[in-house]
Design an enzyme around this catalytic site. Sequence first.
Site, PDB file in Angstrom:
ATOM      1  CB  CYS A   9      -1.016   0.077   1.212  1.00 11.13           C
ATOM      2  SG  CYS A   9      -0.211  -0.260   2.765  1.00 11.13           S
ATOM      3  CG  HIS A  61      -3.812   0.731   4.538  1.00 12.36           C
ATOM      4  ND1 HIS A  61      -3.485  -0.184   3.830  1.00 12.36           N
ATOM      5  CD2 HIS A  61      -4.941   1.369   4.188  1.00 12.36           C
ATOM      6  CE1 HIS A  61      -4.083   0.130   2.660  1.00 12.36           C
ATOM      7  NE2 HIS A  61      -4.824   0.970   2.938  1.00 12.36           N
TER       8      HIS A  61
END
Length: 1061
Positions: free
Chosen positions: A50, A305
């Site tokens: 990510c 994330h």
Amino acid sequence: MFGDLFEEEFSFISNNHCGKGKKSKPRDFEPPAPRDFTNLSGIKNQGGTCYLNSLLQTLLFTPEFREALFSLGPEELGTLDDSSKPDAKVRMIPLQLQRLFAQLLLLDQQAASTTDLTESFGWNSHEEMRQHDVQELNRILFSALETSLVGTSGHDLINRLYHGIVVNQIVCKECKNISERQEDFLDLTVAVKGVAGLEEALWNAYVEEEHFESENLYRCGACDKLVEASKSAKLRKLPPFLTISLLRFNFDFEKCERYKETSCYTFPSQINLRPFCEQTEMDDSEYMYELFSVIIHKGGCYGGHYHVYVRDVDELGNWQLQVSPKGVFSTLLDRSHFSENLCYPRFPFCFFPDENKVGLKEKHKLTFKSNFQGQDLQSPPQKNDVQWDSEKIPLRLKDSSAGCHWFDLNDSKVQPIKEKDIQKQFEGKESAYMLFYRKSLLKRPPEARGNPRYKIPTHLLNEMNAANTELQRKRAECDSANNGIDLHLHLSSCYTFRNGALHPALTWKESVVDLTIDRRKTLGDLRQSIFQMLESWEGDMILSIAKPLPAGLHLYQILDGDELTLDAVGLADGADVFVWNGKEVGGTKVMTGPDHEPVVLNVLRLAEYNEGGKGQHFTESQHVFSCSTELGELHRALAPAGGIILKNLSGPEKEAKNWEVLLEEDMNKTVRSVGLTDGCSVLILDSHDQSFVNVSSGNLTAFTYDISWLQVKNFCRTGDEEKHVKITATIETVRRHNGYFQEAADDDVVCVFVLLEVPEDYTVKEAELKMGSLLGLCHGKAPTSTQLPFLANVFPVCTVLVGDSWHLRRIDWCYEAGEALKTMEVFLFQALTLPCCQEQVVPLPSFLRAWTVDSKRPGKLLRSNKQQLNAYRLGARVEICIEPLQKEENLGPHELLLRVQMGIPGERDYYDSTDLVWDISKECTAWALRQKVAAHYCLPVEKIEIAKYFPDRFEWLPISSWTQKISKKKRKKKLESLQAAPYHLKDGDVIGVKNLLLDDTKDFSTLRDDIGKEKQRQLTLEKKKSRQAERLQRPGFSEEKLNMKHRKPEVALSINVGVFR
């Protein structure tokens, strides 16, 4: 970062592509999903990438960067076709980056894959699963690009766009000598701890002076002594694009650990850098920068994330906030419901019910203005008599109509956001981590506005056009496959009507015609297709729903309404349709509907026999009656004058307590109303047999007379030692005779024959023994009424009967030992004698399933009835359970048996499960399973969610058509099967199904799962406390060591680049 851990790395463009001449091999699973309403493409997460996805999207939405990259042609970079040639110098990283950008701009798919790009980095599957820092990646990627572009016209691409200069100066207060040192930068790193926002951090770094005085003096080179001095830094050269890295992660020296700074840290959408620059004589516009990207980190310093907010400078996306249909028109009419950021022009709105959204009519465009001004931010404190004036330093361009729309790009997901949503990322565990600004003077050409093809090379345009054409073809094929249903057509010319039901004149296969048709077609289309299939048809064609019953094929409602779709008339996949004239079949009138369903009854009569004694047994025959037949008519058809009929609703068991007399006053009732269904038994008694019936209670009293004696043969002795004995027995005698039987048992000998079992708790009467019947004395524990005997020396893997006890078996009809069970079919034939099979009227072994028992649950399915038992390798002391079926089944080696259960809308529970047989000979992928389940429930594939249940963990693992990881080996991609990790799909697995048309919750868990998890958690805590207590008792083991967390060592990020100098 691991939100899409098992996401399938699949892009429609083939991986390891080596040029436009190569095409991907056709695959039978679903093509990637198209772009959503935003018209922007996301990037798939390979497991832990990510951080890479967020940076790539930022570079993509930097038009000047992507156009400079696209300007480099094959003559400078080489081609992917030449990548396999040993002497060719192919610059793989910029080539793959070009191709990825082209896919993100032009390819009609929801998310692109970065597999080819990460392979050009030299990363393996482990690297793609590791978490890394996006600030570190930004520097390493720019360095790799600079190295890859050496010797090309783009050698200065990074420097031209991102390079800036900082100058550090020290001024001697005595001689005024200035000592300076110049530093290059591609990004500015600013502090977060202890400052309120970006302006204050820049002020501290580039305006505030550090003074050397008192004991901290500076040695001046000109004065050659220690003197007082002042140190400062200024921005000497500003790049077109300013990258700012926020120092969110710090180290706590007291606790000796890292932590994330989550305090409020503001930053403007537009900033004037004049106060921080060395040269300030230029026009204000030279110092103005606009925010266009914010990379956000959610989590802590050991994991998290990344996603990114980007401003669509070229207006490539469709910015339209989703509005729920409920109350949408009142929202449009009431201005007060609008955000303050929106202007309110009077333009005509249009409601799109199919897309569940509201938008403007064509040729109208809504202009959005932002109120995201500096006064909303926390201003830095006044320092050195400098007053921060937000009015003099505007934080927003007045022309907000050009590229003012923001999007949140979160891996595969793209959604529009309001500009004020950026303020939510000022603080907290989810907060801004990198800021990207562009010079306000940078204007985009009009032809680039809304044009994703702008400046893309011709060879990439051609490749994307071909890929989109192939995508459309694949989606059309997939759409046709999703909506296709298989119908079984039964032609009346191939059937006869007898015994109350339709029966094929030939075999079932020869009498049925299979037809595949789109469920969206009409009944008239189906009728026309049948006309075309048949060579000739005279008269009217009537289509009726048919259903196979034990008595035969029965017809239900007639399908009417040629203008209705097959979905609307209720035709599902696998439905049986009978084609006839609507009146008769073979000259016989046919009664249709549920009121005329045929019922198969087992008719029993008493018959005498004389085999060394007195007694009765039954003769049995089957008769078919309509469920609407009255009992009086049934009585006249079966019972003689003066006779009576008894019913047994529990099946063929002949115990007196299960039989009830059909009384005279019930003769006007129907077969269905008294509970008689397929497999139920009725007993016919003549007038002289009615002594067995207690008329007052309506129950049967007895069937057999007393038995005088039985024979016993000892199979626990060897060879010549076998002998017969006679024992006296009455009807209630329990079969065990302690004196003789215990003496005859021998622990060293095991029975070698499989005979009809006599369960331990049966009496002579219950075992249906006759006078003089022969029993065998066998070693081992006796089977219960739900077990079959397996013998140790015939099947060494099955030792159910081995032990130090003894039991009796009935000898077969010729007073000899029966044959050993060799195949599964013979075993299932033996299983038909079990009481449970007799209760449910199981006619053949093909109506049974055999499972091994694992942790009190069905384990391995024992398929292939012709296979030898020893081929199953069952292991020692195996337990086998039998499952009766409603219809015949013969599963092939490539058919998977699953239990599917539909979730109850609005409840955390499921309807009863049904069996689903899935042919996995072609593929065993998530998409194929979704297709099969959707067809089973007659639902669109995109309107269901499925998950596999793990009963040992009380957990559900969702199965998505693009959530499987693709393995890598020797640069070849291979689609993994659902039978592999993480699903390990096997026979008997439970698949939960959610109907998104009725229930949009994707939580598959139930209350039972919550209770089970809580019990497991309590058990785990108890075990953990017990282990900790044991450890604390060990010498030298402290509680601090017990609570210490062990983390894996961090691995440095690197990108491998070829040599091009």
